[in-house]
Design a protein around this motif. Structure first.
Motif, PDB file in Angstrom:
ATOM      1  N   SER A 266      -2.964   3.169 -10.732  1.00  0.00           N
ATOM      2  CA  SER A 266      -2.613   1.783 -11.042  1.00  0.00           C
ATOM      3  C   SER A 266      -2.396   1.054  -9.737  1.00  0.00           C
ATOM      4  O   SER A 266      -1.667   1.528  -8.879  1.00  0.00           O
ATOM      5  CB  SER A 266      -1.323   1.720 -11.861  1.00  0.00           C
ATOM      6  N   GLY A 267      -3.017  -0.085  -9.593  1.00  0.00           N
ATOM      7  CA  GLY A 267      -2.853  -0.860  -8.372  1.00  0.00           C
ATOM      8  C   GLY A 267      -2.406  -2.272  -8.676  1.00  0.00           C
ATOM      9  O   GLY A 267      -2.817  -2.854  -9.673  1.00  0.00           O
TER      10      GLY A 267
ATOM     11  N   VAL B 226      -3.178  -5.813  -4.045  1.00  0.00           N
ATOM     12  CA  VAL B 226      -3.514  -4.741  -3.111  1.00  0.00           C
ATOM     13  C   VAL B 226      -5.017  -4.764  -2.821  1.00  0.00           C
ATOM     14  O   VAL B 226      -5.821  -5.161  -3.662  1.00  0.00           O
ATOM     15  CB  VAL B 226      -3.059  -3.366  -3.664  1.00  0.00           C
ATOM     16  N   ARG B 227      -5.373  -4.356  -1.604  1.00  0.00           N
ATOM     17  CA  ARG B 227      -6.781  -4.337  -1.222  1.00  0.00           C
ATOM     18  C   ARG B 227      -7.518  -3.250  -1.999  1.00  0.00           C
ATOM     19  O   ARG B 227      -6.977  -2.183  -2.268  1.00  0.00           O
ATOM     20  CB  ARG B 227      -6.935  -4.077   0.271  1.00  0.00           C
TER      21      ARG B 227
ATOM     22  N   GLU C 270       0.811  -1.218   0.000  1.00  0.00           N
ATOM     23  CA  GLU C 270       0.000   0.000   0.000  1.00  0.00           C
ATOM     24  C   GLU C 270       0.843   1.265   0.000  1.00  0.00           C
ATOM     25  O   GLU C 270       0.366   2.341   0.335  1.00  0.00           O
ATOM     26  CB  GLU C 270      -1.017  -0.010   1.141  1.00  0.00           C
ATOM     27  N   GLY C 271       2.104   1.146  -0.378  1.00  0.00           N
ATOM     28  CA  GLY C 271       2.943   2.311  -0.596  1.00  0.00           C
ATOM     29  C   GLY C 271       2.572   2.942  -1.928  1.00  0.00           C
ATOM     30  O   GLY C 271       2.085   2.278  -2.840  1.00  0.00           O
ATOM     31  N   MET C 272       2.799   4.245  -2.049  1.00  0.00           N
ATOM     32  CA  MET C 272       2.392   4.962  -3.253  1.00  0.00           C
ATOM     33  C   MET C 272       3.589   5.615  -3.919  1.00  0.00           C
ATOM     34  O   MET C 272       4.512   6.079  -3.242  1.00  0.00           O
ATOM     35  CB  MET C 272       1.360   6.026  -2.905  1.00  0.00           C
ATOM     36  N   LYS C 273       3.531   5.667  -5.240  1.00  0.00           N
ATOM     37  CA  LYS C 273       4.514   6.392  -6.034  1.00  0.00           C
ATOM     38  C   LYS C 273       3.754   7.229  -7.044  1.00  0.00           C
ATOM     39  O   LYS C 273       2.742   6.790  -7.594  1.00  0.00           O
ATOM     40  CB  LYS C 273       5.436   5.429  -6.781  1.00  0.00           C
ATOM     41  N   LEU C 274       4.256   8.429  -7.297  1.00  0.00           N
ATOM     42  CA  LEU C 274       3.679   9.307  -8.311  1.00  0.00           C
ATOM     43  C   LEU C 274       4.641   9.334  -9.487  1.00  0.00           C
ATOM     44  O   LEU C 274       5.801   9.699  -9.341  1.00  0.00           O
ATOM     45  CB  LEU C 274       3.460  10.719  -7.763  1.00  0.00           C
ATOM     46  N   GLU C 275       4.146   8.928 -10.646  1.00  0.00           N
ATOM     47  CA  GLU C 275       4.975   8.876 -11.847  1.00  0.00           C
ATOM     48  C   GLU C 275       4.547   9.989 -12.789  1.00  0.00           C
ATOM     49  O   GLU C 275       3.388  10.087 -13.179  1.00  0.00           O
ATOM     50  CB  GLU C 275       4.815   7.512 -12.529  1.00  0.00           C
TER      51      GLU C 275
END
Length: 135
Positions: free
Chosen positions: A102-103, A107-108, A65-70
């Protein structure tokens, strides 16, 4: 002469119920072909975002559940949804850009919806989900 006592008949007569069911079946069989099926005019996807030469921002939600912004080729690691909203706001100040989420398959669903909800609440108008197409 001995009198016989009458016993109450405890059986249910189902013949009238069967008659009613058969009549209803005939009515529905006659009426079903006359009903108009609902027609839904779906929007076409071929025209969406093709006229704009704007690359969308991509939010990647990973298994943990970590996030990255591309943005183009650069990726920014984000720790919370507040950081995500601030980063998206800073990148969309000059020009309104769509945001794709995008998941990972593992991921939940709740994590994806939280990200989408945070972006919508912050005023980002165009938020969508990115999927892999099968060819």
């Amino acid at each position: 002469m001995a009198r016989r006592q009458r016993r109450a008949k405890a059986d249910i007569n189902v013949v009238p119920y069967i008659d009613v069911m058969l009549v209803l079946l005939v009515i529905f069989m006659v009426a079903a072909p006359m009903m108009q099926p609902g027609v839904v005019n779906l929007p076409t996807v071929a025209k969406a975002d093709r006229a704009l030469d704007v690359k969308p921002l991509k939010v990647l939600v990973e298994r943990d559940e970590g996030m990255k912004l591309e943005d183009g080729g650069s990726k920014t690691v984000l720790s919370s949804t507040e950081d995500l909203v601030a980063a998206v706001k800073s990148k969309t100040i000059a020009q309104a850009r769509p945001v794709l989420i995008s998941g990972d398959k593992e991921v939940r669903y709740d994590a994806i919806i939280k990200v989408m909800n945070a972006l919508k609440k912050s005023g980002v108008e165009r938020v969508g989900l990115e999927v892999k197409t099968t060819e």
